[in-house]
Structures are given as structure tokens and as C-alpha cells.
Design an enzyme around this catalytic site. Structure first.
Site, PDB file in Angstrom:
ATOM      1  N   HIS A   9     -22.516  33.779  -9.788  1.00  0.00           N
ATOM      2  CA  HIS A   9     -22.696  35.052 -10.486  1.00  0.00           C
ATOM      3  C   HIS A   9     -23.663  34.934 -11.657  1.00  0.00           C
ATOM      4  O   HIS A   9     -23.381  35.400 -12.770  1.00  0.00           O
ATOM      5  CB  HIS A   9     -21.340  35.633 -10.925  1.00  0.00           C
TER       6      HIS A   9
ATOM      7  N   TYR B 172     -15.477  34.591 -13.451  1.00  0.00           N
ATOM      8  CA  TYR B 172     -15.893  35.652 -12.539  1.00  0.00           C
ATOM      9  C   TYR B 172     -14.966  35.751 -11.318  1.00  0.00           C
ATOM     10  O   TYR B 172     -14.760  34.767 -10.613  1.00  0.00           O
ATOM     11  CB  TYR B 172     -17.348  35.428 -12.074  1.00  0.00           C
TER      12      TYR B 172
HETATM   13  C1  CS2 Z   1     -20.205  40.088  -6.358  1.00  0.00           C
HETATM   14  C2  CS2 Z   1     -19.948  41.519  -6.651  1.00  0.00           C
HETATM   15  O1  CS2 Z   1     -19.496  40.507  -4.175  1.00  0.00           O
HETATM   16  C3  CS2 Z   1     -20.174  39.792  -4.885  1.00  0.00           C
HETATM   17  O2  CS2 Z   1     -20.782  38.836  -4.482  1.00  0.00           O
HETATM   18  O3  CS2 Z   1     -21.212  39.450  -6.978  1.00  0.00           O
HETATM   19  O4  CS2 Z   1     -18.577  41.661  -6.625  1.00  0.00           O
HETATM   20  C4  CS2 Z   1     -20.451  42.064  -7.968  1.00  0.00           C
HETATM   21  O5  CS2 Z   1     -19.832  41.437  -9.031  1.00  0.00           O
HETATM   22  C5  CS2 Z   1     -20.178  43.523  -8.037  1.00  0.00           C
HETATM   23  O6  CS2 Z   1     -20.712  44.159  -6.922  1.00  0.00           O
HETATM   24  C6  CS2 Z   1     -20.752  44.142  -9.288  1.00  0.00           C
HETATM   25  O7  CS2 Z   1     -20.616  45.512  -9.223  1.00  0.00           O
HETATM   26 MG    MG Z   2     -22.174  38.075  -5.753  1.00  0.00          MG
END
Ligand code: CS2
Ligand code: MG
Length: 408
Positions: free
Chosen positions: A217, A160
Site C-alpha cells: 500500500h 493497512y
Molecule cells: C487496496 C484497496 O484492494 C486493494 O488492493 O489497496 O482496498 C484500497 O485501499 C482502497 O480501494 C482505497 O479506496
Molecule cells: Mg491495493
């Protein structure tokens, strides 16, 4: 005073921002953001087909009644699409209210509780040395808080928010590769064996002052999340985000029983009903909702107040999944909220983005300073907007090595 119409724009530099402009007979207009990442056309249709026709003729000053009308009046309540659309209207009405009063929105909320709001930047590396460089780069730019995401040895995919190759940590835009998602392969075992030690190395390298954040995530099972939170304790994290999906909220007790690592959850929540139990049971330390799909300033303010009763601080979502209009609305909430914690901040400040959304809000030395312009303090340049159109994109989909579908 009455609303005469509203326009919806979809598009933007590197993102499909959904922008709402509410017009009034008096010539004052308000701006709102309904961006729902990778599902952007849905709130746009909800606004165009169902909300805008109903708004015409209403008095924009009655933002509370309009919020209740849109929420209760739909009968089918909540959900990210409806709440993003309602949130955009609500932001636009606060913008109008501020412009009419000649005051920045934070003054209407209760004024300043602080001079500026601490933000966190994103650092990411294909491997640990690459991540260390990315963190050092954030610190050089003045950030005091950094979210760290790292490639895991042996992991078949990058993971992620992790770049595929070294030196790419700072890029974070949609690839607009169409609606068929890319598949990433995930292995919780490799992650759990590597990441807690990497976090401790980051702490050792950068010292006690840096606020270190990490986003799981939603990828761990509750028992794994408890083990991970405990193993991460030597790193002294500012927060551990979304360690496990929050659908089963009772499962979060397990994390609390085994660790004192602060927990941040809520970026996918749409309403107070998604987080009231989490907050009241004090299972989390930071609430991550965003004005965009949690119903705007009117609703997020209620969540902030509930959180304040239970020692839960704010840490609003601020990925580029939201436009600078949401960021502006959150800048006002952050300056006011007595229980402010931190604000996620992604450098959207490309020349194209600034041209589309001019504003005097600014981040300096890791602190967000709010503009004193009336309303939300942000504009939208329609000539610039004409350069962009909707382009389909998708989040990746995550599978385990045997093909089992997992959480992105
Ligand atoms: C993420 C987000 O910023 C974060 O903490 O979890 O980037 C997320 O993956 C996205 O907003 C999904 O659209
Ligand atoms: Mg996030």
C-alpha cells in the site's frame, strides 16, 4: 436510436456506490459504476451537471465516439473524478450494446479465452496466528489465491487492512465516521523486520500450491521496496503490490535490479498515460487498473492490449471501492483478456448487496463464472436503492511516530 436521459444514485449497504442508469427512447437501459471511494459525490456531480445533459440525444451505440467526446471534449483530461464519470457512461453503453445484440459483453470483446477467471480473496490478522486462521478460512471456502495482511509486533496502529483485534479479518466495510480521518501510525522498520519472515511462515504452513499476494500500500521508499522484494523471495509470492508510490516510475527499476518478486501496480491509475512507460519498460508484472476510474471498458481494453505486448498480465482492482456493476464489467474483460492474470474479489455478496444489484455472475471455488445474460448481466433495483443515502466517510491518514505525514 437515442439517449433520453440518465439518473445518478449515490448510496448502498456499507458503501456509497455511485450508480448511473442511462435511458434510451427504445426502452433499453444501461448501468455503470462511478464509485470513487470517499469522494463519491464528485463523480456524481460531474455526471449530473456536465455529462448527462450532453448525452441526451446521442446515439448510445456510438460508444467509442462518446468516449472520445467526453475525454477530449472536456479539455481538462484525466483525473479520477472525470475518468470515473466517463467510465460509468462507457459501462452503461456496453451494457446497452450487449442488450441490443442479445449477447453478453464478453462476446462483443472477442469471446471466451477461458472457462472462468481466478480471483483472490483477502485474509487479514491482528497477528500471525490470527492471519493463519483467516487464510485457512479462505482456503476452506475454495480460494486458491489469498492476499495476506498482518499486524506487526510493536506497531502503534494495526496497519493497512489489518484488524485491531483478533477474529475480525473478514469484515471490510466503511465506518462512515465522517470526513475527519482516523490517524494510523506507521513504522517501515518494524514492518520490514517482520513481514518477509511472516510471508515465509505462511508459505511453509500452506505449501507450494497456494497463491500468496501481499499489498504494501505504497508505504516503502524505493530502496526499502527493493530490499523487501528480495527478502520476500523465499515466500514465492504471486505478487507484491504497490511496494512504493508509483509517481516516480523510474524508481521502480531499483526493485527489478534486486529482485524477481512479481510486482503489481496501478489501482490508483486513471489512464493508459499513467502506465504506458511502466508497461513498456516491463517494470511491472501485473496491471491493477479498474474499469471504474480508468475510463470504462473502452479504455481499459486498450491498457490490456498494451500490457499484453509486454508480458504484463491483468490483476484488476476489485476492492469494495467499486460496485458489483464494475465487478460485472471486469468479469467480461477477464473472460476475454488473453493476458488475464487474476481478479481481486471481496465478498460483497451480502443479502442487501445482492438485492440492490441482482446478477447471475458467481464465484465458486475461487473462480469467477460470467453470466451469459445480454449486456453486463447485472441489474439495479431502484426500490432497494431508495433505502440508502450518501453517508460521509474517509480513508485513514497515516503518520510516522514523530508526526510526519505518510502514504495511506
Ligand atoms: C487496496 C484497496 O484492494 C486493494 O488492493 O489497496 O482496498 C484500497 O485501499 C482502497 O480501494 C482505497 O479506496
Ligand atoms: Mg491495493
Amino acid at each position: 436510436m437515442r439517449i433520453t436521459g440518465a439518473q445518478v444514485f449515490v448510496g448502498g449497504p456499507g458503501r456509497n456506490y455511485v450508480t448511473l442508469k442511462v435511458l434510451t427512447a427504445q426502452g433499453v437501459h444501461g448501468l455503470g459504476d462511478a464509485t470513487l471511494n470517499n469522494r463519491e459525490t464528485l463523480p456524481a456531480i460531474y455526471l449530473r451537471d456536465y455529462i448527462v445533459p450532453a448525452l441526451i440525444g446521442m446515439d448510445p451505440r456510438n460508444s467509442e465516439d462518446i468516449w472520445q467526446f467526453l475525454y477530449r471534449g472536456a479539455y481538462f483530461r484525466r483525473g479520477p473524478v472525470a475518468m470515473a464519470a466517463i467510465g460509468a457512461v462507457d459501462m452503461a453503453l456496453w451494457d446497452i450494446k450487449g442488450k441490443l445484440a442479445g449477447l453478453p459483453v464478453y462476446q462483443l470483446l472477442g469471446g471466451r479465452s477461458r472457462e472462468a477467471a481466478m480471483v483472490y480473496a483477502h485474509a487479514a490478522g491482528a497477528d500471525l496466528p490470527d492471519l493463519m486462521d483467516s487464510i485457512a478460512h479462505c482456503i476452506e471456502q475454495g480460494y486458491r489465491a489469498v492476499r495476506v495482511q498482518c499486524g506487526i509486533p510493536g506497531m502503534p496502529s494495526a496497519g493497512y487492512a489489518v484488524p485491531e483485534a483478533r477474529g475480525r479479518g473478514k469484515h471490510y466495510i466503511s465506518d462512515f465516521a465522517g470526513i475527519r480521518p482516523r490517524v494510523e501510525i506507521w513504522d517501515s522498520g518494524r514492518y520490514m523486520r517482520f513481514m518477509p519472515g511472516a510471508l515465509a511462515e505462511i508459505r511453509a504452513r500452506f505449501g507450494p500450491e497456494l497463491h500468496i499476494l501481499h499489498d504494501v500500500h505504497h508505504r516503502l521508499l524505493p530502496r526499502e521496496a527493493a530490499e523487501f522484494a528480495r527478502a520476500a523471495e523465499p515466500a514465492g509470492l504471486f505478487w507484491l503490490e504497490d511496494p512504493t508510490p508509483a509517481e516516480d516510475q523510474d524508481a521502480l527499476d531499483l526493485i527489478r535490479q534486486h529482485s524477481t518478486t512479481p510486482i503489481a501496480i496501478g489501482e490508483v491509475f486513471n489512464s493508459i498515460w499513467d502506465c504506458n512507460r511502466l508497461i513498456e519498460a516491463e517494470r511491472i508484472d501485473f496491471i491493477r487498473v479498474a474499469v471504474t476510474y480508468a475510463g470504462g471498458i473502452t479504455h481499459v481494453r486498450r491498457i490490456v492490449d498494451l500490457a499484453g505486448l509486454h508480458h504484463v498480465r491483468t490483476g484488476f482492482h476489485g476492492a469494495p471501492s467499486h460496485s458489483p456493476i464494475s465487478m460485472a464489467a471486469q468479469a467480461h474483460l477477464n473472460i476475454w483478456a488473453p493476458n488475464f492474470g487474476i481478479q481481486e474479489y471481496l465478498v460483497l455478496a451480502t443479502p442487501d448487496c445482492d438485492a440492490l444489484f441482482p446478477s447471475a455472475h458467481r464465484v465458486e471455488n475461487g473462480l469467477m463464472h460470467v453470466s451469459d445474460a445480454p449486456g453486463l448481466g447485472i441489474d439495479f433495483d431502484e426500490k432497494q436503492a431508495a433505502r440508502y443515502e450518501y453517508r460521509p466517510g474517509s480513508h485513514p491518514v497515516v503518520r510516522l511516530e514523530d508526526g510526519t505525514l505518510w502514504n495511506y
